[in-house]
Design a protein around this motif. Structure first.
Motif, PDB file in Angstrom:
ATOM      1  N   ASP A 169      24.931  43.440  -2.489  1.00 30.35           N
ATOM      2  CA  ASP A 169      25.535  43.306  -3.811  1.00 30.35           C
ATOM      3  C   ASP A 169      25.847  41.822  -4.014  1.00 30.35           C
ATOM      4  OD1 ASP A 169      27.232  43.156  -6.012  1.00 30.35           O
ATOM      5  OD2 ASP A 169      28.461  44.859  -5.392  1.00 30.35           O
ATOM      6  N   GLU A 170      25.025  41.164  -4.805  1.00 26.73           N
ATOM      7  CA  GLU A 170      25.163  39.712  -4.979  1.00 26.73           C
ATOM      8  C   GLU A 170      26.502  39.327  -5.585  1.00 26.73           C
ATOM      9  OE1 GLU A 170      23.293  37.226  -3.736  1.00 26.73           O
ATOM     10  OE2 GLU A 170      22.140  38.808  -2.769  1.00 26.73           O
ATOM     11  N   ALA A 171      27.052  40.150  -6.459  1.00 29.06           N
ATOM     12  CA  ALA A 171      28.365  39.848  -7.048  1.00 29.06           C
ATOM     13  C   ALA A 171      29.438  39.867  -5.962  1.00 29.06           C
ATOM     14  CB  ALA A 171      28.695  40.840  -8.161  1.00 29.06           C
ATOM     15  N   ALA A 172      29.338  40.812  -5.043  1.00 30.24           N
ATOM     16  CA  ALA A 172      30.303  40.881  -3.941  1.00 30.24           C
ATOM     17  C   ALA A 172      30.167  39.674  -3.027  1.00 30.24           C
ATOM     18  CB  ALA A 172      30.116  42.177  -3.143  1.00 30.24           C
ATOM     19  N   VAL A 173      28.935  39.293  -2.727  1.00 26.41           N
ATOM     20  CA  VAL A 173      28.704  38.114  -1.877  1.00 26.41           C
ATOM     21  C   VAL A 173      29.293  36.875  -2.542  1.00 26.41           C
ATOM     22  CG1 VAL A 173      26.930  36.600  -0.898  1.00 26.41           C
ATOM     23  CG2 VAL A 173      26.680  39.085  -0.742  1.00 26.41           C
ATOM     24  N   GLU A 174      29.056  36.720  -3.836  1.00 25.46           N
ATOM     25  CA  GLU A 174      29.594  35.564  -4.568  1.00 25.46           C
ATOM     26  C   GLU A 174      31.118  35.559  -4.551  1.00 25.46           C
ATOM     27  OE1 GLU A 174      28.023  32.892  -5.903  1.00 25.46           O
ATOM     28  OE2 GLU A 174      26.147  33.685  -5.099  1.00 25.46           O
ATOM     29  N   ALA A 175      31.753  36.731  -4.593  1.00 21.77           N
ATOM     30  CA  ALA A 175      33.215  36.817  -4.559  1.00 21.77           C
ATOM     31  C   ALA A 175      33.758  36.536  -3.155  1.00 21.77           C
ATOM     32  CB  ALA A 175      33.673  38.196  -5.038  1.00 21.77           C
ATOM     33  N   GLN A 176      33.035  36.950  -2.134  1.00 27.49           N
ATOM     34  CA  GLN A 176      33.486  36.780  -0.750  1.00 27.49           C
ATOM     35  C   GLN A 176      33.329  35.352  -0.254  1.00 27.49           C
ATOM     36  OE1 GLN A 176      30.837  39.557   1.046  1.00 27.49           O
ATOM     37  NE2 GLN A 176      32.053  41.344   0.481  1.00 27.49           N
ATOM     38  N   TYR A 177      32.292  34.687  -0.714  1.00 31.89           N
ATOM     39  CA  TYR A 177      31.941  33.376  -0.184  1.00 31.89           C
ATOM     40  C   TYR A 177      33.083  32.363  -0.226  1.00 31.89           C
ATOM     41  CZ  TYR A 177      29.302  29.092   0.589  1.00 31.89           C
ATOM     42  OH  TYR A 177      28.871  27.889   1.072  1.00 31.89           O
ATOM     43  N   PRO A 178      33.772  32.153  -1.352  1.00 34.54           N
ATOM     44  CA  PRO A 178      34.841  31.144  -1.349  1.00 34.54           C
ATOM     45  C   PRO A 178      35.992  31.491  -0.407  1.00 34.54           C
ATOM     46  CG  PRO A 178      34.579  32.102  -3.554  1.00 34.54           C
ATOM     47  CD  PRO A 178      33.553  32.713  -2.670  1.00 34.54           C
ATOM     48  N   VAL A 179      36.252  32.779  -0.233  1.00 33.13           N
ATOM     49  CA  VAL A 179      37.334  33.190   0.674  1.00 33.13           C
ATOM     50  C   VAL A 179      36.969  32.844   2.108  1.00 33.13           C
ATOM     51  CG1 VAL A 179      38.613  35.167   1.584  1.00 33.13           C
ATOM     52  CG2 VAL A 179      38.155  35.000  -0.878  1.00 33.13           C
ATOM     53  N   PHE A 180      35.780  33.246   2.532  1.00 30.59           N
ATOM     54  CA  PHE A 180      35.392  32.970   3.917  1.00 30.59           C
ATOM     55  C   PHE A 180      35.163  31.487   4.161  1.00 30.59           C
ATOM     56  CE2 PHE A 180      34.605  37.534   3.863  1.00 30.59           C
ATOM     57  CZ  PHE A 180      35.289  37.888   5.017  1.00 30.59           C
ATOM     58  N   ARG A 181      34.727  30.783   3.153  1.00 31.16           N
ATOM     59  CA  ARG A 181      34.580  29.327   3.301  1.00 31.16           C
ATOM     60  C   ARG A 181      35.952  28.686   3.509  1.00 31.16           C
ATOM     61  NH1 ARG A 181      31.121  25.147  -0.448  1.00 31.16           N
ATOM     62  NH2 ARG A 181      31.430  23.420   0.966  1.00 31.16           N
ATOM     63  N   ALA A 182      36.947  29.137   2.773  1.00 30.81           N
ATOM     64  CA  ALA A 182      38.307  28.605   2.930  1.00 30.81           C
ATOM     65  C   ALA A 182      38.878  28.955   4.304  1.00 30.81           C
ATOM     66  CB  ALA A 182      39.216  29.132   1.822  1.00 30.81           C
ATOM     67  N   LEU A 183      38.508  30.109   4.823  1.00 30.37           N
ATOM     68  CA  LEU A 183      39.020  30.536   6.128  1.00 30.37           C
ATOM     69  C   LEU A 183      38.306  29.852   7.297  1.00 30.37           C
ATOM     70  CD1 LEU A 183      39.387  34.371   5.490  1.00 30.37           C
ATOM     71  CD2 LEU A 183      41.227  32.663   5.625  1.00 30.37           C
ATOM     72  N   ALA A 184      37.208  29.188   7.039  1.00 31.56           N
ATOM     73  CA  ALA A 184      36.388  28.615   8.112  1.00 31.56           C
ATOM     74  C   ALA A 184      36.867  27.236   8.533  1.00 31.56           C
ATOM     75  CB  ALA A 184      34.921  28.573   7.676  1.00 31.56           C
ATOM     76  N   ASN A 185      38.170  27.100   8.727  1.00 31.02           N
ATOM     77  CA  ASN A 185      38.745  25.829   9.160  1.00 31.02           C
ATOM     78  C   ASN A 185      40.012  26.135   9.951  1.00 31.02           C
ATOM     79  OD1 ASN A 185      40.899  23.592   8.610  1.00 31.02           O
ATOM     80  ND2 ASN A 185      38.904  22.591   8.362  1.00 31.02           N
ATOM     81  N   GLU A 186      40.109  25.588  11.154  1.00 33.57           N
ATOM     82  CA  GLU A 186      41.251  25.893  12.019  1.00 33.57           C
ATOM     83  C   GLU A 186      42.583  25.485  11.411  1.00 33.57           C
ATOM     84  OE1 GLU A 186      40.504  24.234  15.877  1.00 33.57           O
ATOM     85  OE2 GLU A 186      38.787  25.533  16.228  1.00 33.57           O
ATOM     86  N   ASP A 187      42.637  24.329  10.760  1.00 31.62           N
ATOM     87  CA  ASP A 187      43.906  23.902  10.161  1.00 31.62           C
ATOM     88  C   ASP A 187      44.321  24.817   9.013  1.00 31.62           C
ATOM     89  OD1 ASP A 187      44.458  21.832  11.909  1.00 31.62           O
ATOM     90  OD2 ASP A 187      43.487  20.320  10.660  1.00 31.62           O
ATOM     91  N   ARG A 188      43.368  25.287   8.231  1.00 31.69           N
ATOM     92  CA  ARG A 188      43.724  26.213   7.153  1.00 31.69           C
ATOM     93  C   ARG A 188      44.206  27.542   7.730  1.00 31.69           C
ATOM     94  NH1 ARG A 188      39.513  23.241   4.433  1.00 31.69           N
ATOM     95  NH2 ARG A 188      37.868  24.731   4.915  1.00 31.69           N
ATOM     96  N   LEU A 189      43.617  27.972   8.840  1.00 33.50           N
ATOM     97  CA  LEU A 189      44.107  29.177   9.506  1.00 33.50           C
ATOM     98  C   LEU A 189      45.527  28.963  10.038  1.00 33.50           C
ATOM     99  CD1 LEU A 189      40.879  30.288  11.389  1.00 33.50           C
ATOM    100  CD2 LEU A 189      41.890  31.331   9.351  1.00 33.50           C
ATOM    101  N   ARG A 190      45.795  27.776  10.561  1.00 35.88           N
ATOM    102  CA  ARG A 190      47.149  27.459  11.034  1.00 35.88           C
ATOM    103  C   ARG A 190      48.152  27.495   9.872  1.00 35.88           C
ATOM    104  NH1 ARG A 190      44.019  23.691  14.114  1.00 35.88           N
ATOM    105  NH2 ARG A 190      44.083  24.311  16.305  1.00 35.88           N
ATOM    106  N   ILE A 191      47.740  26.958   8.730  1.00 35.48           N
ATOM    107  CA  ILE A 191      48.616  26.969   7.562  1.00 35.48           C
ATOM    108  C   ILE A 191      48.916  28.408   7.147  1.00 35.48           C
ATOM    109  CG2 ILE A 191      48.691  26.484   5.078  1.00 35.48           C
ATOM    110  CD1 ILE A 191      47.196  23.822   5.766  1.00 35.48           C
ATOM    111  N   LEU A 192      47.897  29.235   7.095  1.00 31.34           N
ATOM    112  CA  LEU A 192      48.120  30.634   6.721  1.00 31.34           C
ATOM    113  C   LEU A 192      49.039  31.327   7.718  1.00 31.34           C
ATOM    114  CD1 LEU A 192      44.549  31.632   5.531  1.00 31.34           C
ATOM    115  CD2 LEU A 192      46.596  31.309   4.111  1.00 31.34           C
TER     116      LEU A 192
END
Length: 129
Positions: free
Chosen positions: A37-60
């Motif tokens: 589902d391309e719409a789902a992939v497009e919605a998921q992408y920015p979330v997982f991109r934001a999560l793909a950083n150790e410092d951002r995970l530390r902040i969360l």
């Protein structure tokens, strides 16, 4: 980010399907009809991109117990204000955190409890929780 599109595979992918299936064209049609589902992939992408950083995970993780000032997050992440601000902007743009301003300070918090569920699930998937 590349999409799947509606075109039939060529080259190596086509050759492999021809070896696997009696009717590769039928299999290709089925694969394309039941593709992601391309719409789902497009919605998921920015979330997982934001999560793909150790410092951002530390902040969360630092926000797990509640709201924190940006200056507190600088201490916890051991990074300068500009770096923390960039991380927070990416988290906010992905819908993972929200902020409020009080005087000259910005305070950040988790936007939705589901954010922590995603992080907890990641730990559980790795079997380290």
């Amino acid at each position: 980010m590349s999409g799947t599109g509606d075109s039939a595979p060529t080259g190596e992918a086509r050759e492999t399907l021809e070896r696997l299936y009696d009717d590769p064209d039928e299999e290709i049609r089925a694969l394309l009809a039941n593709g992601p589902d391309e719409a789902a992939v497009e919605a998921q992408y920015p979330v997982f991109r934001a999560l793909a950083n150790e410092d951002r995970l530390r902040i969360l993780d630092a926000l797990r117990d509640g709201e924190r000032c940006g200056c507190e997050l600088m201490v916890l992440v051991e990074a300068p204000q500009s770096t923390v601000a960039t991380h927070l902007r990416k988290l906010r743009d992905a819908g993972l955190v929200t902020s409020r301003k009080k005087g000259k300070w910005n305070y950040y918090r988790i936007a939705d409890a589901a954010v922590m569920d995603v992080l907890d699930l990641a730990v559980a998937l790795r079997g380290e929780g």
